[in-house]
Design a protein around this motif. Structure first.
Motif, mmCIF file in Angstrom:
data_model
loop_
_atom_site.group_PDB
_atom_site.id
_atom_site.type_symbol
_atom_site.label_atom_id
_atom_site.label_comp_id
_atom_site.label_asym_id
_atom_site.label_seq_id
_atom_site.Cartn_x
_atom_site.Cartn_y
_atom_site.Cartn_z
ATOM 1 N N UNK A 92 0.802 -1.217 0.000
ATOM 2 C CA UNK A 92 0.000 0.000 0.000
ATOM 3 C C UNK A 92 0.839 1.271 0.000
ATOM 4 N N UNK A 93 1.959 1.241 0.704
ATOM 5 C CA UNK A 93 2.788 2.443 0.758
ATOM 6 C C UNK A 93 3.223 2.874 -0.643
ATOM 7 N N UNK A 94 3.674 1.920 -1.460
ATOM 8 C CA UNK A 94 4.123 2.248 -2.808
ATOM 9 C C UNK A 94 2.961 2.713 -3.687
ATOM 10 N N UNK A 95 1.849 1.983 -3.628
ATOM 11 C CA UNK A 95 0.700 2.362 -4.448
ATOM 12 C C UNK A 95 0.179 3.741 -4.061
ATOM 13 N N UNK A 96 0.093 3.998 -2.766
ATOM 14 C CA UNK A 96 -0.442 5.274 -2.307
ATOM 15 C C UNK A 96 0.454 6.432 -2.724
ATOM 16 N N UNK A 97 1.762 6.274 -2.549
ATOM 17 C CA UNK A 97 2.686 7.345 -2.922
ATOM 18 C C UNK A 97 2.549 7.687 -4.395
ATOM 19 N N UNK A 98 2.394 6.674 -5.237
ATOM 20 C CA UNK A 98 2.283 6.928 -6.676
ATOM 21 C C UNK A 98 1.012 7.678 -7.034
ATOM 22 N N UNK A 99 0.014 7.656 -6.150
ATOM 23 C CA UNK A 99 -1.216 8.421 -6.377
ATOM 24 C C UNK A 99 -1.330 9.604 -5.424
ATOM 25 N N UNK A 100 -0.195 9.994 -4.792
ATOM 26 C CA UNK A 100 -0.160 11.150 -3.894
ATOM 27 C C UNK A 100 -1.131 11.018 -2.726
ATOM 28 N N UNK A 101 -1.220 9.797 -2.200
ATOM 29 C CA UNK A 101 -2.096 9.505 -1.067
ATOM 30 C C UNK A 101 -1.228 9.099 0.124
ATOM 31 N N UNK A 102 -1.655 9.469 1.328
ATOM 32 C CA UNK A 102 -0.920 9.107 2.541
ATOM 33 C C UNK A 102 -1.569 7.887 3.194
ATOM 34 N N UNK A 103 -0.719 7.016 3.757
ATOM 35 C CA UNK A 103 -1.183 5.813 4.441
ATOM 36 C C UNK A 103 -1.042 5.986 5.942
ATOM 37 N N UNK A 104 -2.116 5.651 6.683
ATOM 38 C CA UNK A 104 -2.060 5.605 8.138
ATOM 39 C C UNK A 104 -2.342 4.163 8.563
ATOM 40 N N UNK A 105 -1.426 3.617 9.331
ATOM 41 C CA UNK A 105 -1.530 2.218 9.737
ATOM 42 C C UNK A 105 -2.145 2.088 11.124
ATOM 43 N N UNK A 106 -2.981 1.072 11.301
ATOM 44 C CA UNK A 106 -3.578 0.737 12.593
ATOM 45 C C UNK A 106 -3.257 -0.723 12.871
ATOM 46 N N UNK A 107 -2.705 -0.996 14.035
ATOM 47 C CA UNK A 107 -2.292 -2.355 14.351
ATOM 48 C C UNK A 107 -3.474 -3.234 14.763
ATOM 49 N N UNK A 108 -3.479 -4.444 14.219
ATOM 50 C CA UNK A 108 -4.357 -5.481 14.744
ATOM 51 C C UNK A 108 -3.836 -5.880 16.127
ATOM 52 N N UNK A 109 -4.683 -6.494 16.910
ATOM 53 C CA UNK A 109 -4.255 -7.021 18.195
ATOM 54 C C UNK A 109 -4.413 -8.537 18.181
ATOM 55 N N UNK A 110 -3.636 -9.190 19.019
ATOM 56 C CA UNK A 110 -3.727 -10.637 19.141
ATOM 57 C C UNK A 110 -4.119 -10.993 20.564
ATOM 58 N N UNK A 111 -5.291 -11.611 20.699
ATOM 59 C CA UNK A 111 -5.780 -12.037 22.003
ATOM 60 C C UNK A 111 -6.595 -13.303 21.769
ATOM 61 N N UNK A 112 -5.909 -14.460 21.840
ATOM 62 C CA UNK A 112 -6.532 -15.744 21.485
ATOM 63 C C UNK A 112 -7.060 -15.692 20.051
ATOM 64 N N UNK A 113 -6.326 -15.060 19.188
ATOM 65 C CA UNK A 113 -6.707 -14.862 17.795
ATOM 66 C C UNK A 113 -6.567 -13.400 17.423
ATOM 67 N N UNK A 114 -6.391 -13.141 16.128
ATOM 68 C CA UNK A 114 -6.239 -11.762 15.656
ATOM 69 C C UNK A 114 -7.569 -11.034 15.676
ATOM 70 N N UNK A 115 -7.517 -9.759 15.990
ATOM 71 C CA UNK A 115 -8.731 -8.943 16.065
ATOM 72 C C UNK A 115 -8.452 -7.516 15.607
ATOM 73 N N UNK A 116 -9.492 -6.891 15.097
ATOM 74 C CA UNK A 116 -9.465 -5.452 14.842
ATOM 75 C C UNK A 116 -9.773 -4.728 16.150
ATOM 76 N N UNK A 117 -9.037 -3.667 16.416
ATOM 77 C CA UNK A 117 -9.326 -2.824 17.573
ATOM 78 C C UNK A 117 -10.059 -1.577 17.073
#
Length: 400
Positions: A125-150
């Motif tokens: 995503x970083x490469x694709x976004x830069x080529x279209x002048x878009x900024x990427x903001x990352x949000x970490x998944x969490x792991x608690x007895x399996x991966x989850x979105x926070x």
């Protein structure tokens, strides 16, 4: 000469890439636990697979911006097999999921706009976004007895400049399928902010349990949602460069009008591949079954061998063809990968996918079983010999 700042990348060969190249050029054995190209992993493809490219109809140049109707109808049939009804006028063909993302960034974003993506994730995503002048903001998944979105992490990442949230379903490399409650939380954010949701489903057909393989193409109430997929994974054909975008939601009609202009500007999908896509989609089950059996067999090998060394844990995975290992964080992952390479095993460091600099390895479950077994045996022996007696393994049931 002055070049664009968007291409101001560091293109020097990394220490890992150089070490791998040197070993291969020296003719030394390497058990590849990073394999991601199914065409080089010993699978049995239909001997008539390429015959579909020889259809004489491909000699007639019919420049349809969204793609040929019968090809888009074949894509709709794929979603019908997943229990979702999609009209062909909501589908646009692209040459890759990368191009699909670029089309969507052009559709949704102005220069300086932001997209929000989860980590761990594939480093694209970083490469694709830069080529279209878009900024990427990352949000970490969490792991608690399996991966989850926070959800709160995503909420904090949203700003007035945010135009879309991007998901990979299941995630690459964690194999995490977005659950119903997670989708509802993200949909609420999208409605509140008036932003879109982009969902990459290239690994959808490689779920370890069928009930998890539910496509987002069914839509979510009140939001503009774009599903990205393609034949690279669905039919194990990355070389054919065939993908698509499906648009759903209240503004899907307007979105497709704009996507048609974007697609018409490039007209990148070639006629022979368009003509062959219906055959390849119809015949996908055989290669999917073979890949699925290989992945499950390798996962069983991995789990059996890891049972002898508690210092290394394989985290829960629900689909796809990667496994994430939590290892003792006693040195950088780059150093661990180099030491393993010296012993003839090639693995991904976790930071390649946005994890921390130490404590993580990612391995592919796609390679030939015997090569995989050999590689895992060496990996386990390395940790047993060098790090197996320590008690310093961090807890994984915490935020990454």
């Amino acid at each position: 000469m002055t070049f664009s700042q968007r291409t101001n990348w560091n293109t020097e060969e990394s220490a890992l890439a150089r070490a791998h190249r040197t070993r291969v050029q020296a003719g030394l054995p390497v058990a590849d636990l990073t394999a991601s190209n199914p065409t080089r992993c010993g699978f049995s493809y239909d001997v008539q697979l390429l015959a579909a490219l020889t259809d004489a109809k491909a000699l007639d140049y019919d420049p349809q911006p969204l793609g040929l109707l019968h090809t888009r109808e074949a894509v709709c049939k794929y979603y019908a097999d997943h229990g979702v009804t999609i009209p062909p006028e909501r589908v646009v063909l692209t040459t890759s999921t990368s191009e699909a993302y670029s089309f969507l960034f052009k559709l949704l974003c102005d220069p300086g706009s932001e997209i929000v993506v989860p980590l761990p994730g594939y480093p694209l995503f970083d490469f694709l976004a830069v080529l279209d002048d878009v900024r990427v903001k990352a949000v970490r998944l969490v792991y608690d007895h399996g991966w989850q979105i926070e959800p709160e992490g995503f909420r904090r990442a949203l700003t007035p400049e945010t135009r879309a949230i991007v998901l990979v379903h299941p995630n690459n490399p964690t194999g995490h399928f977005t659950k119903t409650w997670e989708a509802e939380e993200l949909a609420m954010m999208c409605r509140e902010r008036g932003i879109a949701l982009i969902v990459d489903e290239v690994f959808l057909d490689y779920a370890f349990s069928a009930e998890k393989a539910v496509s987002f193409a069914v839509g979510l109430e009140g939001i503009d949602l774009y599903v990205v997929s393609g034949l690279s994974k669905i039919a194990g054909l990355p070389q054919m460069k065939a993908a698509w975008v499906v648009a759903t939601g209240p503004n899907a009609g307007q979105a497709m009008e704009r996507l048609e202009v974007i697609a018409d500007t490039f007209l990148s999908m070639n006629a022979p591949v368009q003509g062959a896509i219906p055959n390849w989609i119809a015949g996908r089950k055989a290669i999917q079954r073979e890949i699925g059996e290989r992945v499950k067999a390798n996962l069983a090998v991995l789990d059996k061998q890891l049972g002898a060394i508690p210092a290394v844990r394989r985290l829960e995975v629900e689909g796809g063809w990667y496994a994430v290992l939590r290892i003792p964080a006693l040195q950088t992952d780059e150093m661990t990968v180099l030491r393993l390479l010296e012993r003839g095993v090639w693995v991904h460091p976790g930071y390649f996918f946005g994890m921390d600099e130490a404590g993580w390895l990612v391995i592919s479950l796609l390679g030939p079983v015997e090569e995989f077994r050999t590689g895992v045996r060496v990996l386990v022996d390395y940790f047993r010999t060098h790090q197996g007696d320590n008690n310093c393994l961090p807890e994984v049931e915490a935020q990454l």
